[in-house]
Design an enzyme around this catalytic site. Structure first.
Site, PDB file in Angstrom:
ATOM      1  N   ASP A 136     -23.742 -47.013   5.579  1.00  0.00           N
ATOM      2  CA  ASP A 136     -23.929 -48.290   6.274  1.00  0.00           C
ATOM      3  C   ASP A 136     -25.422 -48.601   6.322  1.00  0.00           C
ATOM      4  OD1 ASP A 136     -23.527 -50.603   7.750  1.00  0.00           O
ATOM      5  OD2 ASP A 136     -22.297 -49.640   9.288  1.00  0.00           O
ATOM      6  N   HIS A 137     -25.717 -49.865   6.584  1.00  0.00           N
ATOM      7  CA  HIS A 137     -27.108 -50.297   6.712  1.00  0.00           C
ATOM      8  C   HIS A 137     -27.594 -50.040   8.138  1.00  0.00           C
ATOM      9  CE1 HIS A 137     -26.146 -53.196   3.222  1.00  0.00           C
ATOM     10  NE2 HIS A 137     -26.984 -52.275   2.773  1.00  0.00           N
TER      11      HIS A 137
ATOM     12  N   PHE B  95     -23.204 -53.267  10.632  1.00  0.00           N
ATOM     13  CA  PHE B  95     -21.764 -53.548  10.450  1.00  0.00           C
ATOM     14  C   PHE B  95     -21.365 -53.733   8.986  1.00  0.00           C
ATOM     15  CE2 PHE B  95     -22.751 -56.012  14.556  1.00  0.00           C
ATOM     16  CZ  PHE B  95     -22.755 -54.868  15.321  1.00  0.00           C
ATOM     17  N   HIS B  96     -21.865 -52.860   8.098  1.00  0.00           N
ATOM     18  CA  HIS B  96     -21.477 -52.904   6.689  1.00  0.00           C
ATOM     19  C   HIS B  96     -20.967 -51.541   6.222  1.00  0.00           C
ATOM     20  CE1 HIS B  96     -24.649 -56.349   6.155  1.00  0.00           C
ATOM     21  NE2 HIS B  96     -23.510 -56.800   6.659  1.00  0.00           N
ATOM     22  N   PRO B  97     -19.971 -50.948   6.891  1.00  0.00           N
ATOM     23  CA  PRO B  97     -19.508 -49.619   6.468  1.00  0.00           C
ATOM     24  C   PRO B  97     -18.751 -49.681   5.147  1.00  0.00           C
ATOM     25  CG  PRO B  97     -18.062 -50.504   8.165  1.00  0.00           C
ATOM     26  CD  PRO B  97     -19.209 -51.465   8.038  1.00  0.00           C
TER      27      PRO B  97
END
Length: 556
Positions: free
Chosen positions: A294-295, A466-468
Site C-alpha cells: 500500500d502507499h 487506501f490503495h491495498p
C-alpha cells in the site's frame, strides 16, 4: 431465490461490476453478482463532496483497522473499504489514474505475459469515455466510464499547481498522457457532477438483462469445494444460509482484503496459517494473503484565515448555505468538490528516472486531531511513497476476521523517500503563490525540521492512503496465487479478479487499473484470445509503440 448460475461474482466493486456487464452481455449466460453491502442510493455517495462522510460510515464502509504497526509506534491504522454497490469506487475521491507504463511491464517481466503496458492499454481505452478531448492514441471515447475535469475547482487548488511549477515541477494536464510526472488538477470519474462508480457505469444501465442477478446485503461465508473443484458459494442473507451453485466459475472480486480472506476461510492458503486459525485445509497455497502493499502517506496541514479555502466559519457561511442551490441548478460550488482536487507526481533526490512520490492537495483544512470536521480554514498536502518496498500480509484471526498487517517501514528506504517527499511538499507550500492565504503549519509543525524529527513525525502520524493490493498475487512463482489467466493455482473453476492480483503496486490511484483488470479478465473468461493481436492493435491505434505514461527520463 434462484440458486444456480453459470458465473458467480463475489463483490460488486470496480472489477466485479465490469465483469458482470461483460459476461452478461451474452444472453445465453447467467450471471450472479453478490455484494455484502447495500444499495448506493444515498446522496452522500452520489454527490461528490459527500465522500468525506463515507470513510467512517458504519453503513457504507468496512471500518477495518490494521494490526499494530511495529514501525509506526504500534498504531493500528484505519483501513476503510467500500460497503455498497460499487465497492470502494462508491466512496473514493474519483481520481482517474492508470499509473506508469513500467508498472505493467514489470508485471510481464515477473512472469505475467499479456500484462505489459502495450497489452493492457486497449482495455483502459475500452472502458473510458474521455470527455476532455485528450490524446486519442491513449484515451477511449466510447466506453461507459466518463472521465471529466472537476466542475468547479477551488482557486487554491490552482495555486498549488502554480507553486509546484515555481519549484521546478512541470505542469501536467493529463497524468494518463505521454508523461506521468508533473502537477495539475486531477481528472475524475463523474457524470453530470455526480459520482460515477463502477456500479453506476457498468451495472446500473444493464439491470434489465434477465440473465443478470444482483444480490445485495448478502455475505459470502465460504466457497463450496469438492476435490479441488469450486462448485459454488455458501451465503448468508437476512439470517438465512443458502448455497449458490456455479456451473462454470466462481470469480472473487472482493478486493485485496476480501478475496484472500474468503480463500482462507474456505481452507485455501498457507497450511500453517490455516491451522493456527482453526480452519480445515482444502489446498495448501502459501501465497494467499501475502505480498500486501500500500502507499504510505504523510500529511502537511496548514491553518489559514482565508475563507477562500473550504471550511466552516462565519465568512464561509453564505457559500455553504447557497451550495445546494448552486449544485442543483448550476452544477457548481462546494458540493462538486472531491477534496483532493489537485496533485501530481514528482521525484525526490532519491529517485532515478521515475517519480517516487505522489501528492494529493486538499484546498481545505485537514484536522491535525483526526476529526472529520474542524472549525476554520486551511489547506493540506498528502504525500505518499509511490513504489514502496515494504511488504505485509493478511491472515485470519481465531474470530474469522482478517488481520491486516501492512508492515509499513519494514524497508528503511520507504521512510527516506517519504521524508524527502514531505520536504518537497513543504517547498511547494512555501512558494510566494501562497503568500495571500499563508497560515500556520499544524502538522508536522515548524519545530519539526531535521530528518530525525521528520522520522519521529512519520512514526507518529503516517497512515495508509487506501490503495491495498497484491494479496492474491499473479504469477508463476511458488508464492503466486493466480496465474496470468487469473485462475487460482491448483483449484478448478475459481478465479480472482481485483487489485489483489497485482504483483506490485502501481504508481498511483488504483480504481482505473481495477477496471482494466475486469475488462481483460472478461475477455479471458469468454475465451477471447486477445494476446496475438493486442500489441498490433495498440500500435495501430497509436501510430507507434504506446509509451503513456512514458518510461520517462525527464530532467525536471
Amino acid at each position: 431465490m434462484k440458486t444456480d448460475y453459470d458465473y458467480i461474482i463475489v463483490g460488486a466493486g470496480s472489477s466485479g461490476c465490469v465483469l458482470a456487464n461483460r459476461l452478461s452481455a451474452d444472453p445465453a449466460v447467467s450471471v450472479c453478482l453478490i455484494e455484502a453491502g447495500s444499495h448506493d442510493k444515498s446522496l452522500r455517495i452520489q454527490t461528490p463532496a459527500g465522500t468525506i462522510t463515507l470513510y467512517k460510515s458504519k453503513k457504507y464502509s468496512w471500518n477495518f483497522f490494521s494490526a499494530p504497526q511495529k514501525n509506526l509506534n504500534g498504531r493500528s491504522l484505519h483501513t476503510p473499504r467500500g460497503k455498497a454497490l460499487g465497492g470502494s469506487s462508491s466512496m473514493n475521491s474519483m481520481i482517474y489514474i492508470r499509473g506508469h507504463a513500467s508498472d505493467y511491464d514489470r508485471w510481464a517481466q515477473a512472469g505475467c505475459p499479456g500484462w505489459d503496458w502495450i497489452s493492457v492499454l486497449p482495455y483502459f481505452k475500452k472502458s473510458e469515455n474521455n470527455r476532455l478531448g485528450q490524446d486519442p492514441r491513449l484515451h477511449g471515447t466510447t466506453g461507459e466510464l466518463n472521465v471529466e475535469a472537476a466542475r468547479d475547482p477551488n482557486p487554491v487548488s490552482r495555486l498549488f499547481v502554480k507553486a509546484a511549477q515555481q519549484v521546478g515541477i512541470r505542469r501536467n494536464d493529463d497524468f494518463n498522457g505521454d508523461q506521468l510526472e508533473g502537477c495539475g488538477l486531477y481528472n475524475l470519474t463523474q457524470k453530470d457532477a455526480r459520482r460515477l462508480s463502477s456500479y453506476r457505469a457498468f451495472v446500473a444501465p444493464v439491470l434489465d438483462r434477465p440473465n443478470l442477478t444482483v444480490i445485495t446485503d448478502c455475505s459470502v461465508q465460504s466457497l463450496v469445494i469438492e476435490d479441488r473443484v469450486t462448485r459454488g458459494v455458501r451465503v448468508e442473507s437476512e439470517g438465512e444460509q443458502t448455497t449458490l451453485t456455479a456451473r462454470r466459475e466462481v470469480i472473487l472480486s472482493a478486493g485485496s482484503l476480501g478475496s484472500p480472506s474468503l480463500l482462507l476461510a474456505s481452507g485455501i492458503g498457507p497450511a500453517n496459517d490455516l491451522t493456527n486459525a482453526g480452519i480445515q485445509l482444502e489446498h495448501d497455497l502459501p501465497g494467499v494473503g501475502k505480498n500486501l502493499q500500500d502507499h504510505l502517506d504523510g500529511l502537511i496541514t496548514v491553518r489559514s484565515k482565508s475563507p477562500l479555502t473550504l471550511g466552516f466559519s462565519l465568512g464561509s457561511l453564505p457559500s455553504i448555505l447557497t451550495s445546494p442551490l448552486r449544485y442543483l441548478f448550476g452544477k457548481k460550488g462546494w458540493l462538486t468538490t472531491n477534496y483532493v482536487e489537485a496533485g501530481g507526481f514528482a521525484r525526490t533526490p532519491l529517485a532515478e528516472t521515475l517519480p517516487d512520490v505522489q501528492f494529493h492537495f486538499v484546498p481545505g483544512y485537514r484536522s491535525h486531531r483526526g476529526r472529520l470536521f474542524e472549525w476554520g480554514h486551511g489547506y493540506a498536502v498528502h504525500t505518499c511513497v509511490l513504489r514502496p518496498k515494504s511488504i505485509g500480509e493478511i491472515r485470519l484471526g481465531r474470530d474469522g476476521k482478517p488481520v491486516i498487517d501492512f508492515n509499513f517501514l519494514a524497508d528503511p528506504q520507504d521512510a527516506k523517500v517519504l521524508i524527502e517527499g514531505l520536504k518537497l511538499a513543504r517547498r511547494i507550500l512555501a512558494d510566494p503563490q501562497f503568500d495571500g492565504i499563508r497560515g500556520t503549519e499544524m502538522l508536522p509543525g515548524k519545530q519539526v525540521q531535521t530528518d530525525e524529527q521528520l522520522m519521529t513525525y512519520v512514526r507518529e502520524c503516517a497512515a495508509t492512503v487506501f490503495h491495498p493490493v497484491g494479496t492474491c498475487k499473479m504469477g508463476v512463482d511458488p508464492m503466486s496465487v493466480v496465474g496470468p489467466d487469473l485462475k487460482v493455482h491448483g483449484v478448478q473453476g475459481l478465479r480472482v479478479v481485483d487489485a489483489s492480483i497485482m504483483p506490485t503496486l502501481i504508481s498511483g490511484n488504483t480504481n482505473a487499473p481495477c477496471i482494466m483488470i475486469g475488462e481483460k479478465a472478461a475477455d479471458m473468461i469468454l475465451n477471447r484470445n486477445t494476446r496475438p493481436y493486442e500489441s498490433q492493435l495498440a500500435r495501430q491505434e497509436t501510430g507507434t509503440t504506446p509509451t503513456s505514461p512514458a518510461a520517462e527520463t525527464q530532467s525536471s
